[in-house]
Design an enzyme around this catalytic site. Structure first.
Site, PDB file in Angstrom:
ATOM      1  N   ASP A  11       0.859  -1.212   0.000  1.00 19.23           N
ATOM      2  CA  ASP A  11       0.000   0.000   0.000  1.00 19.23           C
ATOM      3  C   ASP A  11       0.886   1.251   0.000  1.00 19.23           C
ATOM      4  OD1 ASP A  11      -0.840   0.586   3.520  1.00 19.23           O
ATOM      5  OD2 ASP A  11       0.977  -0.271   2.629  1.00 19.23           O
ATOM      6  N   ASP A  16       6.793   1.161   1.887  1.00 20.24           N
ATOM      7  CA  ASP A  16       6.498   0.167   0.847  1.00 20.24           C
ATOM      8  C   ASP A  16       7.378   0.443  -0.374  1.00 20.24           C
ATOM      9  OD1 ASP A  16       3.853   1.066   2.263  1.00 20.24           O
ATOM     10  OD2 ASP A  16       3.463  -0.984   1.604  1.00 20.24           O
ATOM     11  N   ASN A  40      -2.607   2.818   3.631  1.00 24.68           N
ATOM     12  CA  ASN A  40      -2.097   4.189   3.817  1.00 24.68           C
ATOM     13  C   ASN A  40      -3.024   5.211   3.161  1.00 24.68           C
ATOM     14  OD1 ASN A  40       0.178   3.586   5.345  1.00 24.68           O
ATOM     15  ND2 ASN A  40       1.291   2.936   3.523  1.00 24.68           N
ATOM     16  N   THR A 123       2.931  -5.984   2.758  1.00 24.60           N
ATOM     17  CA  THR A 123       3.472  -4.856   3.529  1.00 24.60           C
ATOM     18  C   THR A 123       2.386  -3.810   3.798  1.00 24.60           C
ATOM     19  OG1 THR A 123       4.141  -3.637   1.536  1.00 24.60           O
ATOM     20  CG2 THR A 123       5.765  -5.158   2.488  1.00 24.60           C
ATOM     21  N   PHE A 166      -0.736  -0.705  12.697  1.00 21.13           N
ATOM     22  CA  PHE A 166      -1.666  -0.258  11.655  1.00 21.13           C
ATOM     23  C   PHE A 166      -2.091  -1.376  10.697  1.00 21.13           C
ATOM     24  CE2 PHE A 166      -3.672   2.902   9.067  1.00 21.13           C
ATOM     25  CZ  PHE A 166      -3.467   2.512   7.758  1.00 21.13           C
ATOM     26  N   ASN A 167      -1.151  -2.068  10.061  1.00 25.21           N
ATOM     27  CA  ASN A 167      -1.513  -3.052   9.025  1.00 25.21           C
ATOM     28  C   ASN A 167      -2.437  -4.141   9.561  1.00 25.21           C
ATOM     29  OD1 ASN A 167      -0.019  -1.788   7.083  1.00 25.21           O
ATOM     30  ND2 ASN A 167       1.763  -3.133   7.276  1.00 25.21           N
ATOM     31  N   HIS A 237       9.797   0.287   7.973  1.00 25.14           N
ATOM     32  CA  HIS A 237       9.064  -0.917   8.390  1.00 25.14           C
ATOM     33  C   HIS A 237       9.043  -1.989   7.294  1.00 25.14           C
ATOM     34  CE1 HIS A 237       7.526   1.512  11.735  1.00 25.14           C
ATOM     35  NE2 HIS A 237       7.072   2.398  10.880  1.00 25.14           N
ATOM     36  N   ASP A 238       8.499  -1.641   6.143  1.00 21.82           N
ATOM     37  CA  ASP A 238       8.163  -2.656   5.141  1.00 21.82           C
ATOM     38  C   ASP A 238       9.380  -3.336   4.533  1.00 21.82           C
ATOM     39  OD1 ASP A 238       5.371  -0.680   3.916  1.00 21.82           O
ATOM     40  OD2 ASP A 238       5.506  -2.162   5.531  1.00 21.82           O
TER      41      ASP A 238
END
Ligand code: RIB
Ligand code: CA
Length: 314
Positions: A11, A16, A40, A123, A166-167, A237-238
């Protein structure tokens, strides 16, 4: 060297985008397809962002758009990536269109046609993956593993109690389905991704690596803004979910049981990680909790250099 066939479900999203930069630069990975999910921003935006990122990288990969709508709850979009979902860098026009099939259909087609099991790398939120698993249960045996960015054992930023990641939180029912699919899961949650930071003073170093390096520096400059002053750098993060496939040795993991809280008034969407085995439940995930940050940053720099070297050969 035998490549690892993967499908990235994303996303974009700044982190990402950096995950895509890394994945599409590395000889070890064969990115068979990219499916896009809302998270996102709605999928109309994250989809166009994906196509524009591929244009910057000069790569063409089958892309299909999925859903922005969680299975049972209302959609929720983060604003930390800006109105477009990828604010900051100047983005080119896409050089390809998305396929006229859905993300779930592209997942199924790619897995069906593969002569070896595929690794899924989500992700973003897990709606596409959950719907794929529910719609094509016979294809589960052709999924080798799921290396995902999501969840957290000890901290969160989403949900009424700010205890969820979040994810996982946006569609916690979809997350529950994925975590109970029986497919091996490598969970890159905040426990590791908040350590996968690029110090702000390193952003400029990326500008030394041509067009893609400049793109990454622009992503870091924008995405890092809310963290400045209270975090050692921008958390990527991703990219952890991709880096683990390339260099698992730079990570520390533990196989544990992970439950998704579905009912907590203040804690719904949280991943409850049983590090001690107290729940008596057998492990259903390999939770990643540490990283060699220097090696991780080196991987991102060499990824940018790979594009720069290819640019020079053109
Ligand atoms: O919580 C971090 C996750 O949420 C990352 O995947 C980021 O891109 C956002 O989607
Ligand atoms: Ca994401």
């Amino acid at each position: 060297m035998k490549k690892i066939p993967i499908i990235i479900d994303c996303d974009p999203g700044h982190d990402d985008a950096i995950a895509l930069v890394l994945a599409l630069s590395d000889e070890k990975l064969d990115v068979k397809a990219i499916t896009v999910v809302g998270g996102n921003q709605p999928v109309e935006k994250t989809g166009q962002n994906t196509l524009r990122i591929l244009a910057i990288l000069g790569k063409q990969v089958p892309v299909a758009f999925g859903t922005s709508t969680p299975l049972l709850v209302k959609p929720y979009h983060a604003q930390v990536h800006g109105e477009s979902g990828l604010d900051g860098p100047k983005m080119p026009e896409p050089i390809q269109k998305q396929l006229d099939i859905s993300a779930v259909e592209l997942l199924a087609k790619t897995v069906e046609e593969s002569n070896e099991p595929i690794t899924l790398v989500p992700t973003g939120t897990l709606m596409n993956i959950a719907i794929f698993l529910l719609s094509y249960p016979h294809l589960k045996s052709k999924i080798k593993q799921i290396s995902m960015m999501g969840g957290s054992a000890v901290s969160g930023c989403s949900g009424p109690g700010d205890v969820a990641e979040f994810n996982v939180w946006v569609d916690y029912h979809a997350s529950h389905i994925v975590f109970h699919s029986g497919i091996p899961i490598i969970m890159h949650g905040y426990d590791v991704t908040n350590k996968a930071v690029i110090p702000y003073e390193h952003n400029e170093k990326f500008r030394e690596h041509g067009k893609v390096g400049i793109f990454v520096a622009d992503l870091l400059d924008f995405f890092g803004k809310p963290f400045r002053g209270h975090w050692p750098g921008t958390p990527i993060h991703d990219a952890c979910a991709i880096a683990w496939l390339i260099a698992p040795e730079i990570f520390e993991t533990k196989k544990v049981h992970v439950a998704i809280d579905l009912d907590g008034e203040w804690t719904y969407g949280a991943t409850v990680v049983d590090f001690t085995g107290e729940s008596g439940q057998s492990p259903n995930a390999e939770v990643v909790f540490d990283i060699d940050r220097d090696r991780f940053e080196e991987m991102l720099h060499s990824a940018c250099k790979t594009y720069e070297e290819k640019e020079r050969q053109l």
